[in-house]
Motif scaffolding. Structure first.
Motif, PDB file in Angstrom:
ATOM      1  N   ASP A  37       0.950   5.416   0.084  1.00 29.47           N
ATOM      2  CA  ASP A  37       0.178   6.282   0.438  1.00 29.47           C
ATOM      3  C   ASP A  37       0.872   7.658  -0.316  1.00 29.47           C
ATOM      4  O   ASP A  37       2.080   7.853   0.045  1.00 29.47           O
ATOM      5  N   ASP A  56      -8.579   1.189   6.126  1.00 28.26           N
ATOM      6  CA  ASP A  56      -7.349   1.740   6.116  1.00 28.26           C
ATOM      7  C   ASP A  56      -7.182   2.644   7.408  1.00 28.26           C
ATOM      8  O   ASP A  56      -8.084   3.911   7.351  1.00 28.26           O
ATOM      9  N   HIS A  95       0.747  -1.200   0.044  1.00 28.29           N
ATOM     10  CA  HIS A  95       0.185  -0.039   0.016  1.00 28.29           C
ATOM     11  C   HIS A  95       1.011   1.138  -0.049  1.00 28.29           C
ATOM     12  O   HIS A  95       1.623   1.349   0.892  1.00 28.29           O
TER      13      HIS A  95
HETATM   14 ZN    ZN Z   1      -3.481   4.665   2.814  1.00 31.78          ZN
END
Ligand code: ZN
Ligand code: DX5
Length: 230
Positions: A36, A180, A34
């Protein structure tokens, strides 16, 4: 066979050793990476852009789950598609034309997701389900790792799960439901029970000495909850 996926958020990794961290977390059993993306505008923090994503791509074969916390969205989404992202999610508030942005992401060969902040209602889903591969529910306010899980997110997960199940029943097509923020081995079972199938975890993995043990603890909790649900 479980549909559960653990997406390791590299936001909590050592940014000076990002490639090695991605490789280690892949070896430790993560399903997705993941990534960001924060712009110090839509959210009060600044992370990394498509160049870093492209560089990271060489260190792991895992799907790159790019979470855009940026405004505007469209051009940077295209750049991330070119940089090797597999899934690109954005926040509905950050796009002037949500349907267009979703189409753009698909046109560049990626799966597309919409991300909802804790206080953002799910209305933006009303007319775009057929364009979605993933719905991301934020259980913290976006911007930082290591925050506490906001329990109200469980209600939103249940609401999103109901929408997805109704859609899947009608069309046969599945949409992932990702959570999340503040996910850990202690709360992951309750989160799965509320309907999530994809779990972002940053600090619960990268701030632990043993990534494999951290991921395994979450998987065990998920397995227990699957058994209990039967
Ligand atoms: Zn995130
Ligand atoms: C927060 C990010 C999250 C963050 C989660 O804005 O979207 O992906 O890395 O970190 P933890 O798991 O530590 O809450």
């Amino acid at each position: 066979m479980t549909r559960h996926r653990i997406a390791a958020s590299i936001l909590s990794a050592d940014f000076a050793r990002l490639g090695e961290e991605a490789r280690q977390v892949a070896d430790a059993g993560a399903d997705w990476i993941h990534f960001d993306v924060m712009d110090n505008h839509y959210v009060p923090n600044l992370t990394a852009g498509p160049m870093v994503c492209a560089a990271l791509r060489k260190y792991s074969e895992l799907p790159l789950d790019v979470h855009l916390m940026v405004r505007p969205v469209d051009q940077i989404a295209i750049e991330f598609a070119k940089a090797g992202a597999h899934i690109i999610s954005f926040h509905p508030e950050a796009s002037e034309h949500i349907d267009r942005t979703l189409a753009l992401i698909h046109a560049h060969g990626c799966k597309a997701g919409l991300a909802f902040n804790p206080a953002t209602p799910l209305h933006a889903l009303d007319h775009v389900m057929e364009r979605l591969d993933l719905i991301l529910i934020m259980s913290v306010n976006p911007g930082f790792g290591g925050q506490a899980f906001i329990p109200e997110a469980l209600n939103k997960l249940r609401a999103a799960r109901a929408r997805i199940d109704a859609y899947t029943q009608r069309t046969g097509r599945e949409i992932r439901l990702e959570i999340d923020g503040g996910v850990n081995a202690d709360n992951i079972a309750a989160i799965a029970t509320a309907g999530a199938d994809t779990f972002v975890a940053g600090s619960a993995i990268f701030r632990q000495p043993d990534y494999r043990a951290a991921i395994q603890a979450m998987r065990s909790a998920l397995a227990d909850c699957a058994v209990n649900a039967q």
